[in-house]
Design an enzyme around this catalytic site. Sequence first.
Site: not given
Ligand code: GLC
Length: 551
Positions: A100, A207, A256, A330-331
């Site tokens: 990640d 990310d 993402e 996880h979010d």
């Molecule tokens: C992404 C991650 C999240 C994190 C954010 C900032 O959305 O999945 O958990 O807080 O990025 O890095």
Amino acid sequence: MNSRARQLGTKVVYQIYIRSFCDSDGDGTGDLRGITLKLDYLKDLGVDIVWITPFFVSPQNDNGYDVADYRAIDPRFGTMEDFEELAREARARGIELMLDMVFNHTSTEHEWFQKALAGDPKYLAYYKFVDAEPGATAENPGEPPTNWESKFGGNAWAYEPRLNKWYLHLFHLTQADLDWDNPAVRAELADVLRFWQDKGVSCFRFDVVNLISKPEGWPSDETDGKHFYSDGPRVHEYLQEMVREGGIDGNVTVGEMSATSLENCIRYTNPANHEMAMVFNFHHLKVDYAGGDKWELMEPDIDALRTLFRTWQEGMTAGGGWNSLFWSNHDQPRPNSRFGDTDRYWYESSTLLPTCTHLMRGTPYIYQGEEIGQTITDFTSIAQYRDVESLNYYQIIQERGHTPEEAFEIVHARSRDDGRTPMAWDASENAGFTTGTPWLGLNANHVQINAETEMADPHSVRAYFKRLIALRKAEPVISEGDIRFVDGAGDKVIAYERTLDGTRVLVQCNFSGQEQQALPTDGGELLIANYDSPSAQETLHPWEAVAHIWR
Ligand code: GLC
């Protein structure tokens, strides 16, 4: 059908939130050796790639998404030897690891930021610093450069008195946005990719990678600002460069994408552009946000969900793009609690959701615990939460006029901690997750809902996930076929068909606790269903998911 559909379409990815997966040393936090201990469990499930959330050195203000050193492992998660052993053992079982990469920002504890704070011009140029007014002070910093909102609440700029400058943080104030317009930053990050490839890693998740390119001139308007920097002006160019210089063209990668568009996601994933292999978009996970606000509750809008799936599935196919298929990470709160009815139809809800996504066109992702039907937390007090976003919003929701009770109810339904409670391995006190005190509380229902119980039962949620995974590998119509959404079933039903070379699959999912009108399936052979006696042509049972095939 192209070779990419074959490469990506047969794979299933399993996401591990490392701090909550398995703790090998009793400190209450999961670790790399804990993952190694569970590789046979993952092999048995049938997954191909394991995405592990960040385990790099970090102050953990955002649970590792605040990286202080991209090349070193945080001691709380283990050592480089532990990682190498994990990679070796995974490969021996035919499992690839996906790392990640948090490249939009670093922790303010990163050496680069620390050098910037010391006034080193080279490193000041690594971040988005903007001069404050002469004479500004910590008490009276004046107006920030824009009115953009941080994703975790509040303004996205922090004043740094030692420099008399503001720096941008789209997330927590200890997560400073990097300046991707600086070629030296881009070169550093490409180098990080090469470092991990030298360790044998080939798959990467990036990310919030569509936020890397900020507009010139720091514009503001009456919005929260995200339309200025989401899919920003030079994002495609920067991704192409990163892929080229980082040596990852053709690898399994996933970006993402926050507040993105279909058009951009086609560009990100069409192989002709050499950017990402696939993307996460989140539009389908906002259909229960009242007025588009995560912190206002409403029932999921199934019509909106169907329309979004249709738009993205059919649109990405037409544009030569590739989707990631997921409900959970996880979010996100656990999807069975959120979109299903875990009180009355726990098994049906927990199997309907994956049926709906796993049989679509794309690459399915399973988030740890989803395959055993874990639910959201049973927390009763805000003191049980750990997540920075949840704690910030618990206050903000009250400032917006909700009572503390309402604020708690909202956080309870929407917190990122809802999906972060430890993996339930067995019915013992700490669910087999740790011998110490877990960093985040377990749901008391782990006594019933746990991996050991699920593995002993041939009709369990986990057994159903295994069948879905096996189907994707056995049936080219699922891994490669076209997709078209089908109308005519009940209004709480999402139905689509997959086709390839004369084979057709029809998938029907009833997103409700009431019977719903079904589509005709005469002459079809049953492929999979979450009821022992699936719907007899006319109606779908509550939360029924069923797929038929015509060969
Ligand atoms: C992404 C991650 C999240 C994190 C954010 C900032 O959305 O999945 O958990 O807080 O990025 O890095």
